[in-house]
Scaffold this motif. Structure first.
Motif, mmCIF file in Angstrom:
data_model
loop_
_atom_site.group_PDB
_atom_site.id
_atom_site.type_symbol
_atom_site.label_atom_id
_atom_site.label_comp_id
_atom_site.label_asym_id
_atom_site.label_seq_id
_atom_site.Cartn_x
_atom_site.Cartn_y
_atom_site.Cartn_z
ATOM 1 N N UNK A 111 5.703 2.754 2.550
ATOM 2 C CA UNK A 111 5.600 1.579 1.670
ATOM 3 C C UNK A 111 6.861 0.728 1.779
ATOM 4 N N UNK A 122 7.016 -1.225 5.009
ATOM 5 C CA UNK A 122 6.086 -2.350 5.052
ATOM 6 C C UNK A 122 6.401 -3.411 4.012
ATOM 7 N N UNK A 155 -3.007 4.981 -5.437
ATOM 8 C CA UNK A 155 -3.313 5.378 -4.067
ATOM 9 C C UNK A 155 -2.908 6.836 -3.873
ATOM 10 N N UNK A 204 -2.013 9.953 -0.942
ATOM 11 C CA UNK A 204 -1.643 10.242 0.444
ATOM 12 C C UNK A 204 -2.687 11.201 1.010
ATOM 13 N N UNK A 226 -4.546 0.918 6.131
ATOM 14 C CA UNK A 226 -5.504 -0.081 6.616
ATOM 15 C C UNK A 226 -6.898 0.220 6.063
ATOM 16 N N UNK A 239 -7.641 1.730 3.298
ATOM 17 C CA UNK A 239 -7.655 1.407 1.873
ATOM 18 C C UNK A 239 -7.753 -0.109 1.675
ATOM 19 N N UNK A 240 -7.097 -0.827 2.556
ATOM 20 C CA UNK A 240 -6.991 -2.273 2.346
ATOM 21 C C UNK A 240 -8.195 -3.048 2.880
ATOM 22 N N UNK A 241 -8.683 -2.657 4.030
ATOM 23 C CA UNK A 241 -9.856 -3.396 4.502
ATOM 24 C C UNK A 241 -10.874 -2.540 5.233
ATOM 25 N N UNK A 285 -12.368 -4.799 9.539
ATOM 26 C CA UNK A 285 -12.049 -6.040 8.833
ATOM 27 C C UNK A 285 -13.030 -7.172 9.057
ATOM 28 N N UNK A 292 -0.511 -2.352 14.942
ATOM 29 C CA UNK A 292 0.302 -2.328 13.716
ATOM 30 C C UNK A 292 0.862 -0.925 13.490
ATOM 31 N N UNK A 324 0.713 -9.284 8.209
ATOM 32 C CA UNK A 324 -0.557 -9.397 7.472
ATOM 33 C C UNK A 324 -1.386 -10.570 7.975
ATOM 34 N N UNK A 359 -4.082 -10.201 10.705
ATOM 35 C CA UNK A 359 -5.422 -9.719 10.366
ATOM 36 C C UNK A 359 -6.303 -10.833 9.798
ATOM 37 N N UNK A 360 -5.672 -11.788 9.143
ATOM 38 C CA UNK A 360 -6.445 -12.890 8.557
ATOM 39 C C UNK A 360 -6.850 -13.888 9.642
#
Lengths: 300, 387
Positions: free
Chosen positions: B43, B46, B54, B56, B142, B144-146, B150, B170, B243, B246-247
């Motif tokens: 964390x 990043x 969250x 582990x 990744x 968890x996030x998308x 994606x 990444x 970030x 990815x967008x």
């Protein structure tokens, strides 16, 4: 949740200032039409209050976070019952690297709506308890944008020492919150003293297994303030938030010194939220988060 | 009230002497405490805050045999592509074999689990192992996030290689950053870029002797290519820059390959290619795919045996389509048209133009058809660019 990038340049100080001003002007506009009556006691929860939090960090990953919560409290036909509503929004401004191109992420807070029942006397001992319904507005489908959004909500939670974390819990979802409070007012060498215990139990509902819900949260705050004048209060609060369903860290302690100023029907308050221990605080290898909060409220 | 100044002084003193936020340290990655420390430190690397909810993922150490069993259960069939140049295996088998022979660690999204393979020689507290765990925990982030998907739709082979390059790139960036930090080397973007450039050179060298060239290129090339791309993004824009990739992802694997050479993405949009038309009416359409510059490189290398020339030629890729049909007599028919302006002027141009069998360079397009029959060649030639 919205996110966009800007060309390299200075920090979006203008955007930050506008964020503060828009909400405050709205309150000012509401107040302008109200005739000036006798000022209420300082601890009276304002009918309308804007709470703006701010955090900034430099270094290799500079960022600024602005949170805004608008709280409405209204007396019912029965004196003992009050209704309340909290809605908010936050913005995370990040930049980094050689180009310093900044990224802005803006999102809503979860909405809380409910009521409280009050007993006792404000001059001596009083207590309240209530029920709030939480409506999830922070949910976002798995997408690249979700990363920035989760990071932004984590900042909003950390800035408040995880206090009322259900308001900023990512992935939304519904929830129930059971707030309560106990206040004792007394005299200390001619000054008014006030001790307050407040807390809440929050439970998330309808959890989606593909997402993270906040589960159960218990928070307790113990505060004390002195009022040397009717228009001035100086105090501090110790807060502890317990998150039994979290794995890495289950508790966050914070200290919140505050100053209240009463100007007629207006109440202006300043707070500094200092996280004490890990995950967000200074002790035990925490991430050293703090925030300032400015509140502007009016009793209509 | 009198105690307040003393309390504040004590608090400030305690804060001043407190431990800094967690940083990476070498530890035995089989131990849960170590795993949690790595998870927290990631964390920090990043530039993110801990999200209280969250978790582990668990880490299991498996023997190679246990890993093979798990991968046999978990790996779904990949999208079929390009496997006609690895005649001994189909794409699924080739990928499974590749995974079994080359994987030392994996993150399993469905099980929220990280597995490390115990190859006897593994020392679980080395900088390599800790940075490997950083890599796998980044995949968990990744996920968890998308959700590791994606773009949420069925991808072409080219898009799949881009997706893989982004996910693995990444992870490679932060793995390399972690490894350099753990070995007391200053983890600058230049140092990370150098490491990944060496890895890219090594993967390209191995391509010349890889027993299964297409799986090798599909599976290995995205790591250093993506890593280089993210290192540049990190250097330019820090964590927000990472970030942003990815967008606004690269449009093709060619864009990533060009970026690894320090070249910009092609400015002009390539023309659309139209489906071939068959005169006989017996041919049934099965599938359409875009293989991308990565597999053009593998194809040219397999044909010519010249690595540098194949790499350079594949950078001219702008668009391709592979059409797959079912023919009542000839079985599966594959037609491939690669639009690559500049391929004729590359060092492989004369070689490709002079071929008597497919693939052959005609104009600005490389054409391939199988089986090698005139009807199929004609159908492919008719797949003119849409007007």
């Amino acid at each position: 949740v919205w996110s966009w990038w800007e060309q390299p340049g200075r920090w979006p100080a203008g955007a930050v200032a506008r964020g503060f001003l828009v909400g405050w002007l709205a309150i000012g506009h509401s107040a302008a039409a109200v005739a000036e009556p006798a000022p209420p006691p300082l601890e009276t929860v304002p009918t309308l209050e804007l709470e703006s939090g701010y955090f900034a960090r430099g270094g290799p990953g500079p960022r600024q976070v602005l949170t805004n919560l608008l709280r409405l409290a209204s007396q019912s036909a029965f004196d003992q019952l009050t209704y309340e509503l909290a809605l908010g929004a936050m913005a995370l401004f990040e930049s980094g690297g050689e180009e310093r191109r900044s990224n802005t992420t803006v999102g809503l807070a979860n909405l809380a709506l409910g009521g409280r029942y009050h007993v006792g006397s404000a001059d001596r001992l009083s207590a309240n308890a209530g029920l709030l319904f939480m409506l999830g507005l922070t949910s976002i489908q798995p997408s690249p944008l979700r990363r920035a959004a989760r990071s932004a909500y984590s900042h909003a939670i950390a800035m408040r020492g995880a206090w009322e974390s259900w308001l900023w819990a990512p992935d939304g979802g519904g929830g129930l919150v059971f707030p309560f409070g106990l206040t004792h007012a007394h005299q200390v060498r001619g000054w008014r003293g006030r001790a307050e215990l407040k807390g809440a139990l929050a439970l998330s509902l309808l959890t989606d297994p593909r997402r993270t819900a906040f589960g159960r949260v218990v928070q307790l705050g113990l505060g004390y303030d002195l009022q040397p004048r009717r228009w001035l209060a100086l105090g501090s609060e110790l807060r502890l938030v317990w998150m039994p369903t979290a794995e890495l860290y289950q508790a966050q302690g914070s200290v919140v010194p505050y100053l209240w100023l009463g100007i007629g029907r207006w109440r202006v308050a300043g707070e500094v939220i200092v996280n004490v221990d890990a995950p967000y605080g200074w002790l035990g290898g925490g991430q050293r988060m703090w925030a300032t909060q400015l509140k502007l409220g009016i009793n209509l | 009230v009198k105690a307040l100044p003393a309390s504040l002084t004590l608090l400030l003193a305690a804060a001043a002497c407190s431990a800094p936020p967690p940083s990476l340290r070498r530890c035995d990655v089989r131990q849960r405490d170590c795993q949690l420390d790595v998870f927290k430190a990631l964390h920090e690397l990043r530039g993110q805050l801990w999200d209280p909810w969250t978790t582990a993922p668990r880490v299991l150490v498996l023997t190679p045999e246990q890993y093979r069993q798990l991968s046999a259960i978990e790996l779904g069939p990949p999208r079929s592509s390009g496997s006609e140049w690895t005649p001994d295996l189909d794409a699924t088998q080739a990928d499974h074999r590749w995974f079994n022979e080359n994987t030392v660690a994996a993150y399993w999204s469905g099980r929220k689990l990280v597995t490390l393979v115990d190859n006897q020689s593994s020392t679980f507290d080395s900088a390599e192992e800790v940075s490997l765990l950083v890599h796998e925990y980044l995949h968990a982030a990744q996920d968890r996030e998308f959700g590791l998907r994606p773009w949420g739709r069925l991808l072409t082979t080219d898009e799949e290689m881009v997706r893989m390059a982004l996910l693995e790139g990444e992870a490679r960036l932060f793995q390399t950053l972690a490894r350099l930090t753990l070995t007391n080397v200053e983890a600058t973007a230049a140092a990370i870029g150098d490491q990944l450039q060496r890895e890219l050179t090594s993967v390209r060298q191995q391509s010349q002797s890889a027993p299964a060239l297409h799986p090798h290129v599909r599976r290995r090339l995205p790591y250093p290519i993506g890593g280089r791309f993210f290192t540049d993004a990190w250097k330019r824009g820090g964590s927000p820059g990472v970030n942003r990739v990815f967008v606004e992802p690269p449009a093709s694997f060619a864009e990533l390959m060009l970026a690894s050479e320090g070249l910009p993405a092609p400015a002009a949009r390539s023309p659309e290619l139209c489906d071939p038309s068959f005169a006989d009416g017996n041919t049934r359409w099965l599938d359409r795919d875009t293989l991308g510059a990565g597999l053009l490189y593998a194809t040219l290398l397999a044909l010519s045996g010249k690595e540098e020339e194949s790499w350079e030629a594949s950078l001219t890729w702008r668009k391709d389509f592979m059409w797959i049909y079912e023919h009542p007599v000839h079985g599966t028919v594959r037609l491939w048209r690669v639009h690559a302006p500049g391929l004729g002027g590359s060092r492989l141009g004369a070689f490709l133009s002079g071929r008597t069998t497919p693939p052959r360079l005609e104009g600005e397009d490389l054409l391939y058809w199988a089986p090698d029959l005139p009807d199929f060649a004609e159908a492919l030639r008719n797949s003119q660019r849409c007007r």
